[in-house]
Scaffold this motif. Structure first.
Motif, short mmCIF file in Angstrom:
data_model
loop_
_atom_site.label_atom_id
_atom_site.label_comp_id
_atom_site.label_asym_id
_atom_site.label_seq_id
_atom_site.Cartn_x
_atom_site.Cartn_y
_atom_site.Cartn_z
N GLN A 94 35.48 21.48 4.67
CA GLN A 94 34.23 22.17 4.35
C GLN A 94 33.48 22.31 5.66
OE1 GLN A 94 33.81 19.51 0.45
NE2 GLN A 94 32.19 21.04 0.56
N ASP A 112 30.71 23.55 6.70
CA ASP A 112 29.26 23.42 6.77
C ASP A 112 28.84 22.06 6.22
OD1 ASP A 112 29.54 26.69 5.63
OD2 ASP A 112 28.87 26.17 7.66
N LEU A 135 29.27 28.46 -0.27
CA LEU A 135 29.81 27.27 0.37
C LEU A 135 31.29 27.49 0.63
CD1 LEU A 135 28.14 24.49 -1.82
CD2 LEU A 135 27.25 25.64 0.20
N ARG A 136 31.69 27.20 1.85
CA ARG A 136 33.05 27.46 2.26
C ARG A 136 33.96 26.26 2.05
NH1 ARG A 136 32.85 29.38 8.23
NH2 ARG A 136 31.17 27.85 8.38
N ASN A 189 36.02 29.49 -1.85
CA ASN A 189 34.59 29.45 -1.59
C ASN A 189 33.78 29.51 -2.87
OD1 ASN A 189 35.33 29.41 1.08
ND2 ASN A 189 34.74 31.53 1.49
N THR A 229 29.30 19.37 1.48
CA THR A 229 28.22 20.19 2.04
C THR A 229 26.94 19.82 1.31
OG1 THR A 229 29.67 22.05 2.57
CG2 THR A 229 27.31 22.50 2.43
N HIS A 280 25.59 20.89 6.36
CA HIS A 280 24.32 21.13 5.70
C HIS A 280 24.09 22.63 5.59
CE1 HIS A 280 23.49 17.08 7.46
NE2 HIS A 280 22.95 16.89 6.27
N ILE A 281 23.49 23.02 4.47
CA ILE A 281 23.03 24.40 4.31
C ILE A 281 21.65 24.35 3.69
CG2 ILE A 281 23.30 26.51 2.95
CD1 ILE A 281 26.23 26.42 3.39
#
Lengths: 113, 116
Positions: free
Chosen positions: B6, B8, B21-22, B75, B110, B10-11
């Protein structure tokens, strides 16, 4: 999907002691899984517990430190032995629910002081 | 060996905005793919899963995910984020063929923060 009751939900333990975590499932399941989630980290599988056989441990985890019991198809325990502060984590049990995916218990938040 | 990434950690997203979210996976067999959500102090709740068939999967809470075999991705998306969506999200991969093992492998997670 299966419903898992896990207890205790949290505990604060002295170093050098042991804690046994229980998971009760409302249906019979072949495999139960125990995971550890260290602070701020993802989940790591500790071991897989089949009823009637020794648990299978993942690399980095040993039976002396994390003994597991699986006396029947609805219950399992994980013991965290001779605890140190590094064992402070959330411990979760899980079962496979076929097409429902994997269900998790609510977790045991362990703090070792 | 199976793995999940994953990218990222933090988003931060504004309430009402879209969220993606990837998740990228590496798996030698046909995978089961999952997204779980963990709210603070809570256990893991299954959002959705992909076993086979339609590559666009609908889940709970208005989430959907798209399986792209060519990109080894799964995703997660939501068109309009609510403040209650602030949580940690985990992508996971498991084996369709049980002889390959039953365990789930999780991504690093994430953390989603929602701004008012």
């Amino acid at each position: 999907s299966a419903v898992i009751s896990q207890k205790p939900s949290r505990d604060i333990c002295q170093r050098g002691t042991s804690l046994t975590i229980q998971c009760q499932v409302d249906s019979q399941v072949t495999m139960m899984f125990w995971y550890r989630q260290q602070p701020g980290q993802s989940l790591t599988l500790i071991a897989t517990a089949n009823q009637g056989s020794e648990a299978t441990y993942e690399s980095g985890f040993v039976i002396d430190k994390f003994p597991i019991s699986r006396p029947n198809l609805t219950f399992s325990t994980l013991t965290v032995s001779n605890m140190s502060p590094e064992d402070s984590s959330i411990y979760l049990c899980s079962v496979e629910g076929g097409t429902y995916g994997y269900t998790f218990g609510s977790g045991t938040r362990l703090t070792v002081v | 060996a199976q793995s999940v990434t994953q990218p990222d950690i933090h988003i931060t997203v504004s309430e009402g905005a879209s969220l993606e979210l990837r998740c990228n996976y590496s798996y030698g067999a046909t995978p089961y793919l999952f997204w779980y959500v963990q709210s603070p102090g809570q256990g893991l709740q299954l959002l959705l899963k992909y076993f086979s068939g339609d590559t666009l999967v609908q889940g709970i809470k208005g989430f959907e995910a798209e399986f792209k075999r060519s990109q080894s991705s799964f995703n997660l998306r939501k068109p309009s984020v609510h403040w209650s969506d602030a949580a940690e999200y985990f992508c996971a991969v498991g084996a369709v063929i049980k002889a390959a093992g039953n365990k789930l492998t999780f991504g690093g997670g994430t953390r989603v923060l929602v701004k008012p």
